[in-house]
Design a protein around this motif. Structure first.
Motif, PDB file in Angstrom:
ATOM      1  N   ARG A 105       0.663  -1.059  -0.043  1.00  0.00           N
ATOM      2  CA  ARG A 105       0.151   0.122  -0.248  1.00  0.00           C
ATOM      3  C   ARG A 105       0.472   1.492   0.281  1.00  0.00           C
ATOM      4  NH1 ARG A 105      -3.458  -3.176   3.303  1.00  0.00           N
ATOM      5  NH2 ARG A 105      -2.516  -2.910   5.127  1.00  0.00           N
ATOM      6  N   VAL A 106       2.022   1.308   1.183  1.00  0.00           N
ATOM      7  CA  VAL A 106       3.077   2.063   0.457  1.00  0.00           C
ATOM      8  C   VAL A 106       3.926   2.586  -0.741  1.00  0.00           C
ATOM      9  CG1 VAL A 106       4.918   3.345   1.295  1.00  0.00           C
ATOM     10  CG2 VAL A 106       3.109   1.751   3.129  1.00  0.00           C
ATOM     11  N   LEU A 107       3.640   1.463  -1.615  1.00  0.00           N
ATOM     12  CA  LEU A 107       4.326   1.887  -3.301  1.00  0.00           C
ATOM     13  C   LEU A 107       3.015   2.113  -3.638  1.00  0.00           C
ATOM     14  CD1 LEU A 107       5.916  -1.790  -2.661  1.00  0.00           C
ATOM     15  CD2 LEU A 107       7.297  -0.054  -3.017  1.00  0.00           C
ATOM     16  N   VAL A 113       5.456   9.557  -6.763  1.00  0.00           N
ATOM     17  CA  VAL A 113       7.164   9.954  -6.484  1.00  0.00           C
ATOM     18  C   VAL A 113       7.859   9.481  -7.101  1.00  0.00           C
ATOM     19  CG1 VAL A 113       8.459  11.753  -4.326  1.00  0.00           C
ATOM     20  CG2 VAL A 113       6.045  11.677  -4.452  1.00  0.00           C
ATOM     21  N   LEU A 114       8.000   8.111  -6.608  1.00  0.00           N
ATOM     22  CA  LEU A 114       8.978   6.903  -6.653  1.00  0.00           C
ATOM     23  C   LEU A 114      10.322   6.780  -5.304  1.00  0.00           C
ATOM     24  CD1 LEU A 114       8.909   6.437 -10.858  1.00  0.00           C
ATOM     25  CD2 LEU A 114       7.584   5.070  -8.164  1.00  0.00           C
ATOM     26  N   ALA A 115      10.169   7.228  -4.444  1.00  0.00           N
ATOM     27  CA  ALA A 115      11.167   8.110  -4.027  1.00  0.00           C
ATOM     28  C   ALA A 115      11.293   6.100  -3.111  1.00  0.00           C
ATOM     29  CB  ALA A 115      10.052   8.572  -2.503  1.00  0.00           C
ATOM     30  N   LEU A 140      11.124   9.277   4.991  1.00  0.00           N
ATOM     31  CA  LEU A 140      12.222   8.784   4.565  1.00  0.00           C
ATOM     32  C   LEU A 140      13.028  10.235   4.597  1.00  0.00           C
ATOM     33  CD1 LEU A 140      10.962   7.145   1.149  1.00  0.00           C
ATOM     34  CD2 LEU A 140      11.824   6.376   2.941  1.00  0.00           C
ATOM     35  N   TYR A 141      14.455   9.942   5.169  1.00  0.00           N
ATOM     36  CA  TYR A 141      15.110  10.728   5.169  1.00  0.00           C
ATOM     37  C   TYR A 141      16.251  11.078   4.237  1.00  0.00           C
ATOM     38  CZ  TYR A 141      17.788  14.455   7.253  1.00  0.00           C
ATOM     39  OH  TYR A 141      18.625  16.200   7.616  1.00  0.00           O
ATOM     40  N   PHE A 158      -2.422   5.557   1.430  1.00  0.00           N
ATOM     41  CA  PHE A 158      -0.812   6.357   2.610  1.00  0.00           C
ATOM     42  C   PHE A 158      -1.587   7.503   1.478  1.00  0.00           C
ATOM     43  CE2 PHE A 158      -0.104   2.483   4.352  1.00  0.00           C
ATOM     44  CZ  PHE A 158       0.781   2.837   5.792  1.00  0.00           C
ATOM     45  N   ASN A 159      -0.840   8.485   2.583  1.00  0.00           N
ATOM     46  CA  ASN A 159      -0.706   9.968   1.529  1.00  0.00           C
ATOM     47  C   ASN A 159       0.676  10.508   1.268  1.00  0.00           C
ATOM     48  OD1 ASN A 159      -1.714  12.719  -0.239  1.00  0.00           O
ATOM     49  ND2 ASN A 159      -0.184  13.722   2.021  1.00  0.00           N
ATOM     50  N   VAL A 160       1.164  10.154   0.632  1.00  0.00           N
ATOM     51  CA  VAL A 160       3.075  10.388  -0.066  1.00  0.00           C
ATOM     52  C   VAL A 160       2.842  12.278  -0.020  1.00  0.00           C
ATOM     53  CG1 VAL A 160       2.566  10.374  -1.938  1.00  0.00           C
ATOM     54  CG2 VAL A 160       4.612   9.914  -1.208  1.00  0.00           C
ATOM     55  N   GLU A 161       4.079  12.411   0.572  1.00  0.00           N
ATOM     56  CA  GLU A 161       3.918  13.824   0.693  1.00  0.00           C
ATOM     57  C   GLU A 161       5.819  14.393   0.764  1.00  0.00           C
ATOM     58  OE1 GLU A 161       3.851  18.405   3.526  1.00  0.00           O
ATOM     59  OE2 GLU A 161       2.838  16.397   4.303  1.00  0.00           O
ATOM     60  N   GLU A 162       6.138  14.857  -0.316  1.00  0.00           N
ATOM     61  CA  GLU A 162       7.533  15.264  -0.714  1.00  0.00           C
ATOM     62  C   GLU A 162       7.649  16.930  -0.507  1.00  0.00           C
ATOM     63  OE1 GLU A 162      10.562  14.764  -4.369  1.00  0.00           O
ATOM     64  OE2 GLU A 162       8.150  14.312  -4.550  1.00  0.00           O
ATOM     65  N   ILE A 163       9.040  17.032   0.674  1.00  0.00           N
ATOM     66  CA  ILE A 163       9.570  18.171   1.179  1.00  0.00           C
ATOM     67  C   ILE A 163      10.223  18.551   1.050  1.00  0.00           C
ATOM     68  CG2 ILE A 163       9.860  19.438   3.589  1.00  0.00           C
ATOM     69  CD1 ILE A 163       7.601  17.090   5.264  1.00  0.00           C
ATOM     70  N   ASN A 164      10.707  19.926   0.007  1.00  0.00           N
ATOM     71  CA  ASN A 164      11.906  20.205  -0.110  1.00  0.00           C
ATOM     72  C   ASN A 164      11.897  21.174   0.099  1.00  0.00           C
ATOM     73  OD1 ASN A 164      12.964  17.706  -2.764  1.00  0.00           O
ATOM     74  ND2 ASN A 164      10.462  18.739  -2.701  1.00  0.00           N
ATOM     75  N   ILE A 165      13.774  21.446   0.914  1.00  0.00           N
ATOM     76  CA  ILE A 165      13.800  22.942   1.196  1.00  0.00           C
ATOM     77  C   ILE A 165      14.763  23.087   0.070  1.00  0.00           C
ATOM     78  CG2 ILE A 165      14.749  24.059   3.299  1.00  0.00           C
ATOM     79  CD1 ILE A 165      13.422  21.291   4.460  1.00  0.00           C
TER      80      ILE A 165
END
Length: 428
Positions: A105-107, A113-115, A140-141, A158-165
């Motif tokens: 489910r995570v995949l 994103v394919l992180a 994932l860090y 699951f929801n996925v959120e990509e955090i870019n700083i």
């Protein structure tokens, strides 16, 4: 005696009556002030008695330390691990106490994103479990500039959120002479393996690094490094490079469009083509950041463009680049990722076969794969993604470099860029 007292009282009354009105008022006021003063307590009675008390400073500090903070503190992860060589995704989930169905489910959420496929040694993974022992959150860090968070919905998906700083970018100039190979010489001056590969890739059409360089030849490279809170993230870009061989010079400078040109404005790489196919095919699904999922009802972005291609259709590289990933995903199927310099990246999903390998250099128009119907898919097609600075864009509308030489208007801006970068690199 009584007669005497009476006569004195009468005399006093007579005197009081004989006084002028103003004098009587003044005397009366004076009597009242004296009377009030006599009735007030002494100064010593107003001050409380001070009793010395020894303060227990350590006890006070301990009590103050136990006062809860008003900020909400994130609970400690139930499982965390720094990725090492040999780790597998299924092994990590097993170590974290998460079952295989949850991993799938995570995949599925990771399809946009394919992180998870890009985890490398040194990256960190964390699991948070709920009271029932189910995965509630996954982090994932990759570095201080990039994290990916998976959060559980009530239905178990699951929801996925990509955090870019963005951080702060600082320039770094490196110069040296060739002694032995360019790789060894550049490494001694501070460039790492990935940065050296980028420099060699930039100039590969103009220079054979193994054959054309001689001892004493000079090189200068201008790098741009990312920092967050004063720490380097490991992300870096090449801004300019010059190699001097005797009286001749080979150079490349990045322009604002992300492409590299020599100081005369000639592109070092061939321009992009709009689609990665040899002929036009029908678009079956367009790029849409806010696509409404027909089943879940949630907003689920479609980060690419789908072409209705029959199985076995040849897929070509839309521009020169280096293959950064070739893998197989439960939902994305077989897919390939190509890096095109510092700024651009392309992805090709649901392939039937890959014709390239990781680390391979490819040229515009080169066949890299065959389309297919692998992964979670309703029918054969190519899912094509175009990323600029790490973010997906619509490849049919994005401003992609389509010309191989800068216009006269662009040259005015580019010449100023080259002038400043040469000064930074110590080049006259």
């Amino acid at each position: 005696m009584r007669a005497s007292k009476f006569s004195m009282l009468n005399m006093s009354r007579n005197r009081w009556a004989a006084l002028p009105s103003l004098h009587r008022k003044l005397l009366l006021g004076s009597f009242m002030v004296v009377g009030i003063a006599l009735m007030m307590p002494k100064h010593s009675e107003l001050l409380p008695q001070r009793i010395p008390v020894q303060l227990d400073i350590e006890s006070i500090l301990e009590k103050s330390a136990t006062i809860p903070s008003t900020e909400a503190l994130e609970p400690v992860a139930d499982f965390q691990k720094q990725i090492v060589k040999g780790d597998t995704l299924s092994g990590l989930f097993e170590q974290g106490g998460v079952d295989q169905q949850t991993m799938y489910r995570v995949l599925e959420a990771d399809l946009n994103v394919l992180a998870l496929d890009t985890l490398m040694p040194g990256n960190k993974i964390q699991f948070w479990l709920n009271d029932a022992g189910e995965l509630d959150k996954l982090s994932l860090y990759f570095n201080a500039a990039r994290q990916v968070i998976f959060s559980r919905f009530d239905d178990g998906s699951f929801n996925v959120e990509e955090i870019n700083i963005e951080g702060i970018w600082r320039d770094r100039a490196i110069s040296g002479q060739i002694h032995g190979s360019f790789y060894v010489s550049a490494q001694k001056m501070g460039l790492n393996a990935a940065e050296i590969q980028r420099v060699e890739s930039l100039l590969k059409e103009k220079l054979n690094f193994a054959r054309d360089l001689r001892a004493g030849d000079k090189f200068s490279v201008l790098m741009n490094d990312q920092f967050i809170d004063g720490e380097a993230t490991g992300n870096s870009h090449v801004l300019g490079v010059t190699i001097e061989r005797g009286s001749s010079s080979i150079n490349a400078y990045q322009f604002s469009d992300g492409n590299f040109y020599d100081e005369n404005g000639e592109s070092l790489a061939r321009a992009f083509q709009r689609i990665p196919l040899m002929k036009n095919y029908r678009i079956s699904s367009r790029f849409n950041r806010h696509r409404h999922h027909p089943v879940t009802g949630r907003t689920s972005p479609h980060n690419g463009t789908d072409f209705a291609t029959p199985i076995g259709t040849k897929i070509v590289a839309p521009g020169d680049g280096i293959v950064s990933l070739v893998t197989d995903h439960r939902y994305a199927g077989k897919y390939v990722v190509i890096e095109h310099g510092n700024k651009y990246r392309t992805r090709y999903l649901h392939l039937s076969k890959s014709l390239v390998h990781k680390g391979q250099r490819v040229s515009r128009g080169q066949v890299i794969a065959l389309s297919g119907n692998t992964g979670r898919i309703t029918g054969p097609h190519l899912h094509y993604e175009f990323h600029i600075n790490g973010r997906p864009v619509d490849p049919m509308k994005a401003k992609i470099p389509m010309a191989s030489k800068l216009s006269s208007k662009q040259m005015n801006e580019f010449s100023q860029i080259v002038k400043v970068r040469k000064m930074m690199m110590g080049i006259a």
